[in-house]
Design a protein around this motif. Sequence first.
Motif, PDB file in Angstrom:
ATOM      1  N   GLN A  11       0.839  -1.186   0.000  1.00 59.87           N
ATOM      2  CA  GLN A  11       0.000   0.000   0.000  1.00 59.87           C
ATOM      3  C   GLN A  11       0.876   1.239   0.000  1.00 59.87           C
ATOM      4  O   GLN A  11       1.957   1.246   0.588  1.00 59.87           O
ATOM      5  N   ASN A  13       0.828   5.697   0.320  1.00 61.13           N
ATOM      6  CA  ASN A  13       0.224   6.735   1.154  1.00 61.13           C
ATOM      7  C   ASN A  13      -1.201   7.045   0.715  1.00 61.13           C
ATOM      8  O   ASN A  13      -2.066   7.354   1.534  1.00 61.13           O
ATOM      9  N   TRP A  16      -3.881   4.630   2.133  1.00 62.69           N
ATOM     10  CA  TRP A  16      -4.225   4.969   3.519  1.00 62.69           C
ATOM     11  C   TRP A  16      -5.274   6.080   3.544  1.00 62.69           C
ATOM     12  O   TRP A  16      -6.267   5.998   4.273  1.00 62.69           O
ATOM     13  N   ASP A  19      -8.656   4.774   2.316  1.00 63.63           N
ATOM     14  CA  ASP A  19      -9.308   3.982   3.356  1.00 63.63           C
ATOM     15  C   ASP A  19     -10.017   4.893   4.354  1.00 63.63           C
ATOM     16  O   ASP A  19     -11.135   4.604   4.793  1.00 63.63           O
TER      17      ASP A  19
END
Length: 180
Positions: A11, A13, A16, A19
């Motif tokens: 993953q 940045n 994140w 999400d």
Amino acid sequence: MRCFGGVGPLQDNVDWRMDQWRVERPDIDPAPMGVVGRIQRACRLLERELRDNFARHGLQIWEFDMLGTLLRSGPPYRLTAGQLVEASMVTSGAITNRIDRLVAKELVTREVDPLNRRSVLITLTASGKELVDRVVVDHVDLEARLLAGLGGREQEMLAGLLRDLLIGLGDHATGNPLNP
């Protein structure tokens, strides 16, 4: 998706942040944010690397861009200030300031066009040509290293997708400002 050691997809940045958006606003699909966010982050990261590389040669990105534009124009490595404005997409005021700075570094000369006294000719000096010839080799090597995480086919695919995006955003080739 790429995996690391079989643990699962890597993953970045942006994943994140997406999400977080999915939790906070499940009613919105953040997929476009993922694309634009990755382009923005890639641009910042690439620009930092390019800036640092040019600084090692005593140049700024815009200086390399202008010197490279003159070199790409071919012998006698001369363009009008107007052609440089078109090729670099900056204002005429900004180009004047940039030319002044390159003249002060003795990388270009500026003279009135004897055939059109309203026009100014900008010519790459011998030292400017030597510098850009040397720096472009290092520049291309750096870009190859920066893209090494992608295979040759992936680089071609990415270039094609980015071309399609740029065209969709209105960035069309309108002719070569270097050879009107």
